[in-house]
Every structure is written in structure tokens, then in C-alpha cells.
Design a protein around this motif. Structure first.
Motif, short mmCIF file in Angstrom:
data_model
loop_
_atom_site.label_atom_id
_atom_site.label_comp_id
_atom_site.label_asym_id
_atom_site.label_seq_id
_atom_site.Cartn_x
_atom_site.Cartn_y
_atom_site.Cartn_z
N VAL A 46 -9.86 1.74 3.76
CA VAL A 46 -9.06 2.18 4.91
C VAL A 46 -7.66 1.61 4.82
O VAL A 46 -6.67 2.32 5.02
N TRP A 47 -7.55 0.33 4.49
CA TRP A 47 -6.24 -0.31 4.42
C TRP A 47 -5.42 0.22 3.25
O TRP A 47 -4.19 0.28 3.33
N GLY A 48 -6.07 0.63 2.18
CA GLY A 48 -5.35 1.21 1.04
C GLY A 48 -4.71 2.54 1.39
O GLY A 48 -3.55 2.80 1.04
N ILE A 49 -5.46 3.39 2.11
CA ILE A 49 -4.93 4.68 2.53
C ILE A 49 -3.80 4.46 3.53
O ILE A 49 -2.75 5.12 3.46
N MET A 50 -4.01 3.54 4.47
CA MET A 50 -2.95 3.26 5.44
C MET A 50 -1.70 2.74 4.74
O MET A 50 -0.58 3.11 5.10
N ALA A 51 -1.89 1.89 3.74
CA ALA A 51 -0.74 1.32 3.03
C ALA A 51 0.07 2.41 2.32
O ALA A 51 1.30 2.33 2.28
N ILE A 52 -0.59 3.42 1.81
CA ILE A 52 0.12 4.52 1.14
C ILE A 52 1.06 5.22 2.12
O ILE A 52 2.24 5.44 1.83
N PHE A 53 0.55 5.56 3.28
CA PHE A 53 1.38 6.30 4.25
C PHE A 53 2.41 5.40 4.92
O PHE A 53 3.52 5.87 5.24
N LEU A 54 2.08 4.14 5.14
CA LEU A 54 3.09 3.23 5.69
C LEU A 54 4.21 3.00 4.68
O LEU A 54 5.39 2.93 5.05
N ALA A 55 3.85 2.89 3.40
CA ALA A 55 4.87 2.72 2.37
C ALA A 55 5.76 3.96 2.28
O ALA A 55 6.98 3.85 2.10
N GLU A 56 5.16 5.12 2.45
CA GLU A 56 5.95 6.34 2.42
C GLU A 56 6.93 6.40 3.59
O GLU A 56 8.09 6.78 3.43
N GLY A 57 6.46 6.00 4.77
CA GLY A 57 7.36 5.93 5.92
C GLY A 57 8.47 4.92 5.71
O GLY A 57 9.63 5.16 6.08
N LEU A 58 8.14 3.79 5.09
CA LEU A 58 9.15 2.76 4.81
C LEU A 58 10.16 3.25 3.78
O LEU A 58 11.36 3.00 3.91
N VAL A 59 9.70 3.97 2.76
CA VAL A 59 10.62 4.52 1.75
C VAL A 59 11.56 5.53 2.39
O VAL A 59 12.77 5.51 2.11
N ILE A 60 11.04 6.38 3.25
CA ILE A 60 11.90 7.34 3.96
C ILE A 60 12.94 6.58 4.78
O ILE A 60 14.12 6.94 4.80
N GLY A 61 12.51 5.53 5.46
CA GLY A 61 13.43 4.73 6.26
C GLY A 61 14.48 4.02 5.42
O GLY A 61 15.66 3.98 5.78
#
Length: 148
Positions: A46-61
Motif C-alpha cells: 500500500v505504501w509503495g503505491i501511495m509513494a508512486i503517486f505522492l512522488a508524481e504530485g511532488l514532481v509536478i509541484g
């Protein structure tokens, strides 16, 4: 008053950007349901999948903040030549010298304020990415792959 108004305008700009990130990542979760299901079936946590999308949001930011801060610094460095260019092309001067009694447009870059704004914006980007990341992490592999 001007500083307060600038803060309110900046807040709404960041809010619109956050909604855009939220919408983009929500659509991505919807489109990538099958891929997320495969990752979960292969053992991704669960944390791995969340980390992928959080990292994507951070990269966009990070990309957005970099482009925004870079463009703003470039414009501020060339503010008076830009005002002169506008006057040459249109005949309108955005900062009339007879009204303000100044030869040039005053500007000052405060690194501490820029740092606070950039950090706050990145935090809002992470908050906007949190719900789509949580939604993606909650997908059950069998349900995600059922209709594929």
C-alpha cells in the motif's frame, strides 16, 4: 494592503494548481487501474503505491515551482525594459512616471519570502496528491483486474 492582496491572489493561484494536480492524478488512477492491480498482485505494498503517486504530485509541484520562480525572476530582472517595450509597441506605459514620480519600476526580491511561498506550494501539491494516492493504494487487485 498591497501585500495582503498579493497573498490572496497567490493563494487562489496555488489553489487552482492544487485542483489541477488533484484532477490529473485522479484521472491517472482511473486510467491506470489495471496497472495498479498488476503491481498489487505482484506484491507491491500500500505504501509503495501511495509513494508512486505522492512522488508524481511532488514532481509536478517541483516542475511548476521551478518554472514559475524562474519566469518570475526573469521578468523581475527585466521589468523596466519590458515596460519600455510595452510603451514602444502600444503607447501605454504600465507605470506612469508623472504619477509615481519614479524613473523606473521599483522591485525587490526577498529570498525568504520566495522560499516560504515555494515550500508552501510544494506542501499544497503533496496534499492535492494525497487523496488520489490513497485511492490508488486501496485498490483490491482482484477488483482492479476483473474486467480486463
Amino acid at each position: 494592503v498591497e501585500r495582503t492582496l498579493n497573498s490572496v491572489i497567490l493563494f487562489f493561484i496555488v489553489l487552482v494548481a492544487a485542483f489541477s494536480i488533484f484532477a490529473i492524478l485522479t484521472m491517472m488512477v482511473t486510467e491506470k487501474t489495471r496497472d495498479i492491480g498488476i503491481l498489487r498482485a505482484l506484491g507491491a505494498g500500500v505504501w509503495g503505491i501511495m509513494a508512486i503517486f505522492l512522488a508524481e504530485g511532488l514532481v509536478i509541484g517541483i516542475v511548476g515551482c521551478s518554472l514559475g520562480a524562474g519566469t518570475a525572476a526573469l521578468i523581475l530582472d527585466n521589468l523596466n525594459p519590458l515596460a519600455d517595450y510595452v510603451y514602444d509597441k502600444t503607447g501605454w506605459y504600465p507605470f506612469p512616471k508623472d504619477i509615481y514620480l519614479l524613473d523606473q519600476i521599483p522591485h525587490h526580491i526577498e529570498p525568504a519570502v520566495w522560499g516560504i511561498v515555494i515550500c508552501a506550494t510544494l506542501f499544497v501539491c503533496l496534499l492535492a496528491a494525497l487523496f488520489p494516492a490513497w485511492k490508488a493504494a486501496r485498490l483490491v487487485p482482484v477488483e482492479a483486474l476483473r474486467y480486463e
